[in-house]
Design a protein around this motif. Structure first.
Motif, PDB file in Angstrom:
ATOM      1  N   PRO A 147     -10.024  63.752 148.299  1.00  0.00           N
ATOM      2  CA  PRO A 147     -11.224  63.678 147.454  1.00  0.00           C
ATOM      3  C   PRO A 147     -11.101  62.642 146.334  1.00  0.00           C
ATOM      4  O   PRO A 147     -12.052  61.926 146.032  1.00  0.00           O
ATOM      5  N   ASP A 148      -9.900  62.537 145.758  1.00  0.00           N
ATOM      6  CA  ASP A 148      -9.740  61.602 144.660  1.00  0.00           C
ATOM      7  C   ASP A 148      -9.794  60.153 145.137  1.00  0.00           C
ATOM      8  O   ASP A 148     -10.294  59.276 144.425  1.00  0.00           O
ATOM      9  N   ASN A 149      -9.291  59.892 146.340  1.00  0.00           N
ATOM     10  CA  ASN A 149      -9.401  58.543 146.891  1.00  0.00           C
ATOM     11  C   ASN A 149     -10.868  58.167 147.058  1.00  0.00           C
ATOM     12  O   ASN A 149     -11.286  57.061 146.712  1.00  0.00           O
ATOM     13  N   GLY A 188     -17.784  69.152 151.103  1.00  0.00           N
ATOM     14  CA  GLY A 188     -17.026  68.376 150.118  1.00  0.00           C
ATOM     15  C   GLY A 188     -17.583  66.987 149.887  1.00  0.00           C
ATOM     16  O   GLY A 188     -17.537  66.476 148.769  1.00  0.00           O
ATOM     17  N   PHE A 189     -18.145  66.399 150.951  1.00  0.00           N
ATOM     18  CA  PHE A 189     -18.655  65.026 150.790  1.00  0.00           C
ATOM     19  C   PHE A 189     -19.804  64.981 149.792  1.00  0.00           C
ATOM     20  O   PHE A 189     -19.957  64.005 149.058  1.00  0.00           O
ATOM     21  N   VAL A 190     -20.599  66.048 149.733  1.00  0.00           N
ATOM     22  CA  VAL A 190     -21.706  66.082 148.772  1.00  0.00           C
ATOM     23  C   VAL A 190     -21.160  66.151 147.351  1.00  0.00           C
ATOM     24  O   VAL A 190     -21.604  65.423 146.449  1.00  0.00           O
ATOM     25  N   ALA A 191     -20.156  67.006 147.159  1.00  0.00           N
ATOM     26  CA  ALA A 191     -19.576  67.140 145.824  1.00  0.00           C
ATOM     27  C   ALA A 191     -18.966  65.816 145.356  1.00  0.00           C
ATOM     28  O   ALA A 191     -19.105  65.429 144.186  1.00  0.00           O
ATOM     29  N   ILE A 192     -18.337  65.088 146.283  1.00  0.00           N
ATOM     30  CA  ILE A 192     -17.737  63.802 145.910  1.00  0.00           C
ATOM     31  C   ILE A 192     -18.816  62.805 145.513  1.00  0.00           C
ATOM     32  O   ILE A 192     -18.698  62.112 144.497  1.00  0.00           O
ATOM     33  N   ALA A 193     -19.888  62.740 146.323  1.00  0.00           N
ATOM     34  CA  ALA A 193     -20.975  61.811 145.999  1.00  0.00           C
ATOM     35  C   ALA A 193     -21.615  62.177 144.660  1.00  0.00           C
ATOM     36  O   ALA A 193     -21.950  61.300 143.859  1.00  0.00           O
TER      37      ALA A 193
END
Lengths: 304, 347
Positions: A147-149, A188-193
């Protein structure tokens, strides 16, 4: 991709500033007082490998080799490319299919070719542990999916990052389940965006399922080799071991859906889980609908 | 400001003491180490201690220092065996913190020099560790374990002593003219090891930046944990190319086993935790210390270049370090004899 401007031959890089203290001084004297330097000494690079391990030189070589496959084997055709932002970070997501998936290289190749922007492909960190393969993968724009990357690529560097929210469940599904999207992880992809303050750009791909139809999975083999799944594919039955690396020539069609912006402040510690799941589910439904739509229009697996 | 600094017994540590002497705020500097200083120091008072710094409590009380700069942590496991390292790192730090936190202690600032070794190196790592990220796997090597223990002591100390500013700096691989690290030793050899099929992202800090970062923490109030590393990463193959060295490959499987006889024969300088870095690399986020106001003088690539230049100089003129031997009588004479005329600044 901005080309590295050939730097003018500069004067030999000055040795440490301590060289300008008194001539009798030894090397070990302290470099104080020091001048205020705003930018740190960056030296000069001998390679173009960036902080993510990607090398534009390797990447362009890969593009030159892959272009015939892209154009003549898969005959990839895009629609809605204008939905991918020309500048700034954006999280590209796509459906993932075919036992050893060809959609990742096709999308990366296509976007880099059409938009001239690098794409970082986020994938299982398994690659990183493999000698040779891991290094090539990294030079070719692969980044371990952490996630951090993803956050750094999108937020700090303003790059395009490609992720497959289905993860390995996408390519690891049976041929009979083709074009039916698996669960999008935990969103998770939504949270990252959201955290990075960038849009999600969904891409739906038709054709990848038929490049390598998966008939059977060996759970025991997977455990033995420590990989997500060990597939038996049509390609392997037709071509033997060569089938591991030879995809069938299905026609690729790719549709870029309108970018999804989230109306939330970036850089929050945490986002409402229900909101994240809801957005992820909505995107998934839109993608599923788009896939069905594309399949309705498709007359032939091989000719589109 | 009255400063107590540990770890003067290397060229690098003595340079740090020289840098401290150049700070106007530092009125008194007391150096403690098991080894003697390697460079002439003007006003640093040197005290020889045992490896676990058990006399530190007395020194602190006697000298009323308000700042402790603890740089004597062993982060290079080739220098010391497990037990001795434990004594130096864990017990040493414990004694220092005990002295600093004793009732009525005058200490108001503690700066500890640690290493990014605490993050480990695995294929599951993020590409850039932030200070608040945990390592993925529990540490296996003794040096990493001892650093983790030190970290927990320092954390507890900061919690128990809110009136003390505690700064912990984690330095990534350091290169420079004077500092001796496994990687600097490896890069000094005619052929440099790599692990077959791996070309990891490497990050380096220049020793001047290490000294700068430590002095900055002494001068300013920067409580907390900070990564210190040059900007950016570069592949190991490029590091070797900049330094102008050929590489030889170690097998990608059972690397540590294969490395053992090489190490025993003195052909390989890298301990197992450094071999892990040679496989997966390690990057840390250095932005927190930058936000705290610190300015770097070198990026990672700039550090390697500066190191390559100093190697070229060394290859031509040999070791240019001044020959200096610490002699207590002489130093005492210069510092305390009535016969010595101390230069005072012209008004």
């Amino acid at each position: 991709m901005p080309d590295r401007a050939p730097e003018a031959p500069s004067s030999p890089v000055e040795l440490h500033p301590r060289a300008d203290s008194e001539p009798t001084s030894s090397r070990a004297l302290v470099p104080l007082p020091r001048e205020e330097r705003e930018e740190p000494d960056a030296g000069e690079r001998l390679s173009d490998v960036d902080s993510w391990g990607r090398s534009e030189r390797v990447r362009s070589l890969v593009r030159r080799i892959y272009d015939p496959v892209y154009r003549n084997w898969f005959r990839a055709q895009w629609e809605g490319l204008e939905n991918i932002p020309r500048t700034g970070g954006a999280l590209l997501i796509a459906n993932h299919a075919g036992a050893i998936p060809n959609d990742a290289p096709v999308i990366m190749h296509g976007v880099e070719k059409e938009l001239g922007r690098p794409v970082y492909g986020l994938a299982d960190n398994l690659f990183r542990a493999m000698p040779v393969v891991g290094t090539l993968w990294s030079r070719g724009g692969g980044v371990a999916a952490h996630p951090d990357n993803a956050y750094r690529l999108l937020h700090d560097d303003g790059q395009l990052a490609l992720v497959f929210p289905e993860g390995t469940k996408g390519p690891g599904k049976h041929y009979r389940d083709r074009y039916r999207l698996r669960r999008f992880g935990r969103g998770g992809f939504v949270a990252i965006a959201m955290r990075a303050g960038v849009p999600v750009v969904p891409i739906t791909v038709v054709g990848s399922e038929e490049t390598m139809p998966l008939l059977y999975k060996s759970a025991r083999g997977a455990k033995l080799l420590n990989v997500p799944y060990v597939p038996v594919t049509v390609n392997m039955l037709l071509l033997g071991p060569l089938g591991i690396v030879t995809p069938l020539p299905a026609k690729f069609r790719l549709r870029v859906l309108p970018p999804v912006h989230f109306d939330v402040p970036p850089d929050q510690e945490r986002y409402s889980r229900s909101r994240v799941m809801e957005e992820a589910e909505r995107i998934r439904e839109d993608m599923q609908e788009s896939l069905y739509d594309m399949l309705r229009e498709r007359r032939s697996v091989w000719f589109g | 400001m009255r400063v107590l600094v540990t770890g003067l017994g290397t060229f690098w540590g003595s340079k740090l003491a020289q840098a401290l002497e150049a700070l106007d705020e530092a009125e008194v500097i007391i150096g403690v180490d098991t080894r003697e200083p390697r460079l002439p120091l003007e006003r640093t008072e040197f005290v020889k201690a045992d490896s676990s710094f058990s006399i530190l409590n007395r020194i602190v009380r006697a000298t009323q220092v308000d700042t402790i700069l603890h740089t004597h942590l062993i982060v290079d496991s080739t220098q010391m065996r497990g037990r001795a390292m434990h004594e130096t790192n864990v017990i040493g730090t414990m004694n220092i913190l005990a002295a600093a936190g004793a009732a009525g202690s005058p200490v108001r600032k503690v700066v500890v020099k640690s290493s990014t070794l605490v993050y480990g190196s695995t294929y599951q790592d993020p590409y850039f560790f932030r200070e608040d990220m945990r390592r993925v796997r529990t540490p296996r090597s003794p040096v990493e374990r001892s650093l983790a223990e030190v970290a927990s002591y320092v954390r507890d100390f900061a919690e128990d002593n809110p009136h003390v500013v505690v700064t912990k700096l984690r330095f990534s691989n350091v290169l420079g003219d004077d500092i001796d690290t496994p990687f600097s030793r490896a890069l000094r050899r005619p052929v440099v090891p790599e692990i077959f099929g791996f070309d990891p992202r490497m990050q380096f800090t220049h020793e001047d930046d290490v000294i700068g970062a430590l002095c900055y923490a002494v001068q300013e109030e920067v409580p907390g944990v900070y990564n210190v590393a040059g900007d950016g990463t570069l592949p190991w193959s490029e590091v070797c190319a900049i330094v102008g060295k050929r590489r030889f490959s170690l097998a990608p499987v059972m690397t540590d086993l294969a490395a053992r006889p090489l190490r025993a024969a003195g052909l390989l300088d890298l301990p197992s935790e450094a071999l892990e870095v040679l496989r997966y690399g390690r990057g840390v986020d250095n932005s927190r210390y930058k936000r705290a106001g610190f300015k770097y003088r070198y990026t990672s690539a700039g550090t390697v270049h500066a190191f390559a230049q100093s190697l070229r100089l060394e290859n031509t003129i040999g070791n240019a370090r001044p020959v200096y031997r610490y002699e207590r009588d002489v130093e005492d004479f210069f510092r305390h004899s009535a016969a010595v005329v101390h230069e005072t600044e012209a008004p």
